[in-house]
Write a protein that holds these residues in place. Structure first.
Motif, short mmCIF file in Angstrom:
data_model
loop_
_atom_site.label_atom_id
_atom_site.label_comp_id
_atom_site.label_asym_id
_atom_site.label_seq_id
_atom_site.Cartn_x
_atom_site.Cartn_y
_atom_site.Cartn_z
N PRO A 191 0.83 -1.21 0.00
CA PRO A 191 0.00 0.00 0.00
C PRO A 191 0.86 1.26 0.00
CG PRO A 191 -0.78 -1.58 1.63
CD PRO A 191 0.54 -2.09 1.15
N ALA A 192 0.37 2.30 -0.68
CA ALA A 192 1.16 3.52 -0.79
C ALA A 192 0.26 4.74 -0.80
CB ALA A 192 2.02 3.50 -2.06
N THR A 193 0.81 5.86 -0.36
CA THR A 193 0.15 7.15 -0.47
C THR A 193 0.66 7.84 -1.73
OG1 THR A 193 1.88 8.31 0.75
CG2 THR A 193 0.07 7.33 2.04
N LEU A 194 0.08 8.97 -2.07
CA LEU A 194 0.58 9.74 -3.20
C LEU A 194 2.02 10.17 -2.95
CD1 LEU A 194 0.03 11.04 -5.95
CD2 LEU A 194 -0.89 13.04 -4.75
N ALA A 195 2.33 10.56 -1.72
CA ALA A 195 3.70 10.95 -1.38
C ALA A 195 4.67 9.79 -1.56
CB ALA A 195 3.76 11.48 0.05
N ASP A 196 4.21 8.58 -1.29
CA ASP A 196 5.07 7.40 -1.46
C ASP A 196 5.45 7.18 -2.92
OD1 ASP A 196 5.03 6.78 1.27
OD2 ASP A 196 3.25 5.50 1.06
N LEU A 197 4.57 7.57 -3.84
CA LEU A 197 4.85 7.35 -5.25
C LEU A 197 6.05 8.18 -5.72
CD1 LEU A 197 1.33 7.18 -6.96
CD2 LEU A 197 2.67 5.36 -5.89
N PHE A 198 6.41 9.21 -4.97
CA PHE A 198 7.59 10.02 -5.32
C PHE A 198 8.89 9.22 -5.15
CE2 PHE A 198 4.50 13.31 -4.84
CZ PHE A 198 4.99 14.47 -5.42
N ARG A 199 8.86 8.20 -4.30
CA ARG A 199 10.04 7.37 -4.04
C ARG A 199 11.28 8.19 -3.69
NH1 ARG A 199 9.98 1.83 -7.61
NH2 ARG A 199 7.77 1.32 -7.31
N GLY A 200 11.06 9.19 -2.85
CA GLY A 200 12.17 10.01 -2.38
C GLY A 200 12.54 11.17 -3.27
N ARG A 201 11.91 11.28 -4.43
CA ARG A 201 12.20 12.42 -5.31
C ARG A 201 11.31 13.61 -4.96
NH1 ARG A 201 14.01 7.27 -6.60
NH2 ARG A 201 15.82 7.46 -7.98
N SER A 202 11.65 14.75 -5.52
CA SER A 202 10.88 15.96 -5.22
C SER A 202 9.73 16.18 -6.20
CB SER A 202 11.80 17.19 -5.25
OG SER A 202 12.36 17.37 -6.54
N GLN A 203 9.77 15.48 -7.34
CA GLN A 203 8.74 15.67 -8.37
C GLN A 203 8.20 14.31 -8.83
OE1 GLN A 203 10.46 18.80 -11.32
NE2 GLN A 203 12.15 18.06 -10.05
N LEU A 204 6.93 14.32 -9.23
CA LEU A 204 6.28 13.09 -9.67
C LEU A 204 5.47 13.37 -10.92
CD1 LEU A 204 5.24 10.12 -9.21
CD2 LEU A 204 3.37 11.17 -7.85
N LEU A 205 5.70 12.58 -11.95
CA LEU A 205 4.90 12.64 -13.17
C LEU A 205 4.08 11.36 -13.26
CD1 LEU A 205 7.58 13.95 -15.72
CD2 LEU A 205 5.88 15.27 -14.42
N VAL A 206 2.77 11.52 -13.31
CA VAL A 206 1.87 10.38 -13.38
C VAL A 206 1.27 10.28 -14.78
CG1 VAL A 206 -0.36 9.46 -12.60
CG2 VAL A 206 1.28 10.35 -10.93
N MET A 262 10.23 11.41 -10.51
CA MET A 262 9.76 10.02 -10.56
C MET A 262 8.62 9.91 -11.57
SD MET A 262 10.85 7.37 -9.04
CE MET A 262 10.53 5.85 -9.90
N LEU A 263 8.68 8.89 -12.40
CA LEU A 263 7.63 8.61 -13.37
C LEU A 263 6.87 7.38 -12.92
CD1 LEU A 263 6.16 8.90 -16.12
CD2 LEU A 263 7.98 7.48 -17.09
#
Length: 262
Positions: A57-72, A108-109
């Motif tokens: 299970p993951a939150t939206l913040a978890d999807l960043f995987r430690g990066r500062s930006q996330l592209l979904v 993170m993509l």
């Protein structure tokens, strides 16, 4: 004999230099568009979205995987699909190659779909992909970011996609321009996902950008439909090929289906 205009090398060079001026202007305009995207106001994401990933299970913040930006990438893979959208698949074929470069640049993509995680993982294995892909099954994420819709919205004209409202569902489809009266690329893509047009089009393609600063996640940008053209790697090559996109119907297939088609 070719029906295309021919000429001397001098003719070609003159025309090419004229085109170069236009290409440079387009490049400058593209740079300006990028700056305008980055200048959009950030909107704080307050809802606690939950996802299922290969790591649990993951939150939206978890999807960043430690990066500062996330592209979904909002990948069209609904709960009732038997396979991921073939068109989205041609876009996603490029993700493996550049995801590693983005990750090393603080970005993170990740793909996100409403299909259950088991379906996503099976399809991901079939395609030979390694990029992160999360399931938003049972949550509001896809609905809140305007890439998934209910049957009631579809029937009653409550769909707002690509910043405009669509007409209500009819026997011919969701507007003639989209379905060509139930035929054409949309119907063909629906068939390739094992669904009908109504079910298929309750999912839509898109991409959304997020940033995390001081522990807070913000939504910064979203694009849909033709706004995704720049992410479709093969189109960038075809636009430079002698015959261009040269499209007739849904000519593309999932990469493991071309030989089978032949």
């Amino acid at each position: 004999m070719t029906t295309h205009p021919t000429g001397t090398r001098e003719d070609w060079l003159k025309a090419r230099l004229d085109l170069l001026k236009a290409e440079k202007e387009l490049t400058r305009r593209s740079d300006e568009m990028a700056q305008r995207r980055q200048a959009l106001p950030w909107v704080k994401v307050d809802k606690a979205y939950r996802f299922e990933t290969e790591d649990g299970p993951a939150t939206l913040a978890d999807l960043f995987r430690g990066r500062s930006q996330l592209l979904v990438y909002h990948y069209m893979f609904g709960p009732d699909y038997t396979a991921g959208c073939a068109t989205c698949s041609t876009i996603a074929d490029g993700f493996n190659g550049f995801a590693v470069h983005l990750a090393h640049h603080g970005v993170m993509l990740s793909a996100v779909s409403r299909a259950p995680l088991a379906k996503i993982q099976a399809y991901k294995k079939r395609m030979g992909w390694t990029f992160p892909w999360a399931s938003s099954s049972g949550g509001d994420f896809n609905f809140d970011f305007n890439v998934s819709f209910t049957e009631a919205q579809q029937r009653d004209g409550g769909i707002e996609y690509n910043y405009q409202r669509e007409p209500a569902w009819t026997a011919q489809g969701i507007g003639d321009t989209m379905t060509k009266r139930g035929e054409g690329p949309v119907a063909e893509n629906a068939d390739m996902t094992g669904t009908d047009v109504a079910t298929y089009t309750r999912e839509r393609p898109g991409m959304s950008a997020f940033v995390r600063e001081d522990g807070v996640v913000y939504h910064t940008y979203s694009a849909f439909a033709r706004g995704l053209d720049g992410l479709w790697g093969m189109y960038q090559w075809l636009d430079r090929a002698p015959l261009g996109r040269n499209e007739s119907g849904t000519w593309w297939r999932r990469h493991d289906e071309y030989e089978r088609q032949a």
